[in-house]
Design an enzyme around this catalytic site. Structure first.
Site, short mmCIF file in Angstrom:
data_model
loop_
_atom_site.label_atom_id
_atom_site.label_comp_id
_atom_site.label_asym_id
_atom_site.label_seq_id
_atom_site.Cartn_x
_atom_site.Cartn_y
_atom_site.Cartn_z
N GLY A 208 6.03 1.46 -5.82
CA GLY A 208 6.50 1.14 -4.47
C GLY A 208 6.50 2.35 -3.58
O GLY A 208 5.89 3.37 -3.89
N ASN A 209 7.17 2.24 -2.44
CA ASN A 209 7.29 3.39 -1.54
C ASN A 209 8.66 3.38 -0.87
O ASN A 209 9.44 2.45 -1.08
CB ASN A 209 6.14 3.39 -0.52
CG ASN A 209 6.13 2.13 0.32
OD1 ASN A 209 7.05 1.89 1.09
ND2 ASN A 209 5.10 1.32 0.14
N ARG A 210 8.92 4.40 -0.07
CA ARG A 210 10.28 4.59 0.46
C ARG A 210 10.55 3.84 1.76
O ARG A 210 11.60 4.02 2.37
CB ARG A 210 10.52 6.07 0.72
CG ARG A 210 10.57 6.93 -0.52
CD ARG A 210 10.77 8.37 -0.10
NE ARG A 210 10.63 9.26 -1.23
CZ ARG A 210 11.62 9.57 -2.06
NH1 ARG A 210 12.81 9.05 -1.89
NH2 ARG A 210 11.41 10.40 -3.06
N SER A 211 9.62 3.03 2.23
CA SER A 211 9.83 2.37 3.53
C SER A 211 11.02 1.40 3.47
O SER A 211 11.12 0.58 2.57
CB SER A 211 8.57 1.61 3.93
OG SER A 211 8.79 0.95 5.14
#
Ligand SMILES: Cc1cc2nc3c(=O)[nH]c(=O)nc-3n(C[C@H](O)[C@H](O)[C@H](O)COP(=O)(O)O)c2cc1C
Length: 400
Positions: A208-211
Site C-alpha cells: 500500500g501507500n501512505r495516502s
C-alpha cells in the site's frame, strides 16, 4: 467586522435534532445564526432549544413582531440560508415559490446563496415529483446536497439520511467563503479519485501507500459546494462520506481503473488525486504466506498496473473533458512534474513534494499546478481545501 448572517431553516423531519449540532458549529465558528423552523419542525425540537442555542427569538409564522417585517427582513439581510433538514414538502414549496410561513417567505426574499440538505425516506426522495423539484432548485442556483445512505427512521435503510452535520457545516463554510450566488460548477459532473490503492499479496497482507484520502475528499467537498454532481472513487480511506457526494469504494488499482472509467463516461472533469500503485504482486497467494524453517523468503515478483491517468487523458470520454493528475515527488519536484505532465497528456498536473511527515495524512498541502498550456500556479502552504479550490478554479476556466 460583522459576523456573517446565516439563516438556519429547519423543516419537520426526524433529523431536526441533528440541526442543533449544525447550529452549534455555526455559532461557535463566528456566525450570527437566526433559526427559522417550520411549525412541523417544532414537533421534533422545541422553540426553546433553537432560541437558547442561537441567542435569537424564534418564530414560525409571519404574524409575530410584524413591525419588524420579519417575512422580508430575515431573508434580505442573510449572507447564507441553509435548510437542514429539508423535507419533501419544503423542497416542493421552495420549488414552486409558495409563501405560507416564515421560512418559505424567507426563501423568496433571500438574495444570497441557498443550500438545502434534504432528509426523507428513500421513496419520497426518489419520487419523480421530488426529483423534479430538486432539479428546479438546482437550475435556479441553489445547492441541494445529496442525502446520505444509511439508517432512516424506524428500521429502514437507504438513501435519504441527513448527511453528518460536520459535513453540512463544511459545505456552508465553503459556499460562504466563495460568496457566489451562482455556483460555477452547476450542472457539471466531476469525478475525483482519492486515497491509496492496496495490492494484496495474500489474504492478510498488501502493498500500500501512505495516502490518507484527505486531498481527494477536500476536492469532492469543494466541488459539491460549487454546485457539481460529484462521484468520489475512494480507495481505502476510512473517512466519513462528504455530504452530497456519490462515493464508490474500491481497493486495488484495477478496481479503481474500472470505477473511474465507468464514472468518467459522462464526466466534464476527472481529477485523479488517488495514489495508485504502479506495480502489483504478480501472484496472489490464496493462503497466508508462511515462514519456512531455515529458508530465505521467496522474492516478491511485481507486474505493472495500468496507467489510468495516461489512459483517460488519451481517450477522453467526452470532447472537452478536463483531466487533472497529481504527482507526488520526493526530489526534483518541478522538473519531474513537467516530464510527467508531458508523458501523461493531462490538462493540469498538481505537483507536490511528499515524505514521511509531508502531505500524507496532514490537513495542509503546498503545490504547484502545471498546465499543459505552459501555465504555472503556485499554491502556498495551507489547508487542502485551498488547493482544491484552486484546482476547481483552473478546471472551471477550462470548461468555460
Ligand atoms: C415522525 C415523523 C417523521 C417525519 N420525518 C420526515 C422526514 O424525515 N422527511 C420528510 O420529508 N418528512 C417527514 N415527515 C413528514 C413531514 O413532517 C410533513 O410532510 C410535514 O408536513 C412537513 O412540514 P414542513 O415542510 O412545513 O416542515 C415526518 C413526519 C412524522 C410524523
Amino acid at each position: 467586522m460583522d459576523k456573517p448572517k446565516v439563516v438556519l431553516g429547519v423543516s419537520g423531519g426526524i433529523a431536526a435534532y441533528k440541526a442543533c449540532e449544525l447550529l452549534r458549529r455555526l455559532t461557535e465558528s463566528g456566525h450570527d445564526v437566526r433559526v427559522v423552523p417550520t411549525a412541523s419542525a417544532l414537533h421534533f425540537v422545541g422553540a426553546a432549544t433553537w432560541s437558547a442555542l442561537s441567542g435569537h427569538p424564534v418564530s414560525t409564522e409571519v404574524w409575530d413582531d410584524v413591525h419588524e417585517v420579519p417575512h422580508v427582513r430575515i431573508g434580505q439581510s442573510a449572507d447564507l440560508v441553509i435548510v437542514a433538514p429539508a423535507t419533501t414538502d419544503m423542497l416542493a414549496k421552495a420549488a414552486h415559490g409558495l409563501a405560507d410561513d416564515l421560512l418559505t417567505n424567507t426563501l423568496l426574499t433571500a438574495r444570497c446563496p441557498v443550500v438545502f440538505a434534504p432528509a426523507m425516506h428513500t421513496e419520497m426522495w426518489e419520487h419523480p415529483a421530488t426529483q423534479e423539484n430538486v432539479a428546479t432548485l438546482r437550475r435556479r442556483g441553489a445547492v441541494v446536497i445529496e442525502p446520505a445512505v444509511g439508517r432512516l427512521t424506524g428500521v429502514d435503510t437507504g438513501k435519504g439520511r441527513l448527511p453528518d452535520p460536520t459535513e453540512i457545516f463544511e459545505v456552508c463554510r465553503r459556499v460562504l467563503a466563495r460568496g457566489v450566488t451562482e455556483p460555477d460548477l452547476k450542472g457539471r459532473h466531476v469525478v475525483v479519485s482519492g486515497g491509496g490503492t492496496r495490492e494484496p499479496l495474500d489474504p492478510v497482507r498488501f502493498l500500500g501507500n501512505r495516502s490518507s484520502g484527505k486531498q481527494g475528499y477536500a476536492l469532492a467537498r469543494t466541488a459539491a459546494a460549487r454546485g457539481a454532481r460529484v462521484t468520489l472513487i475512494a480507495a481505502n480511506t476510512g473517512l466519513p462520506d462528504p455530504a452530497g457526494v456519490d462515493v464508490v469504494p474500491v481497493g486495488t488499482a484495477v478496481q479503481l481503473r474500472e470505477a473511474v472509467l465507468k464514472a468518467a463516461a459522462d464526466a466534464d472533469a476527472v481529477v485523479m488525486a488517488a495514489a495508485v500503485a504502479d506495480f502489483r504482486p504478480a501472484e496472489y497467494a490464496s493462503g497466508k504466506i508462511k515462514k519456512k524453517d531455515g529458508k530465505e523468503p521467496d522474492p516478491i515478483v511485481l507486474v505493472r498496473n495500468p496507467d489510468i491517468l495516461a489512459e483517460i487523458s488519451a481517450e477522453r470520454a467526452r470532447p472537452g473533458q478536463v483531466v487533472v493528475g497529481f504527482a507526488a515527488e520526493t526530489d526534483d519536484v518541478l522538473a519531474n512534474g513537467r516530464t510527467k505532465l508531458a508523458r501523461k497528456g493531462c490538462d493540469l498536473l498538481v505537483v507536490n513534494e511528499v515524505g514521511e511527515r509531508k502531505t500524507f495524512g496532514s490537513e495542509e498541502n503546498e503545490a504547484v499546478v502545471l498546465g499543459a498550456d505552459g501555465s504555472e500556479t503556485a499554491v502556498p502552504y495551507g489547508p487542502k481545501e485551498a488547493l482544491a479550490e484552486t484546482v476547481w478554479d483552473l478546471v472551471a476556466q477550462r470548461l468555460a
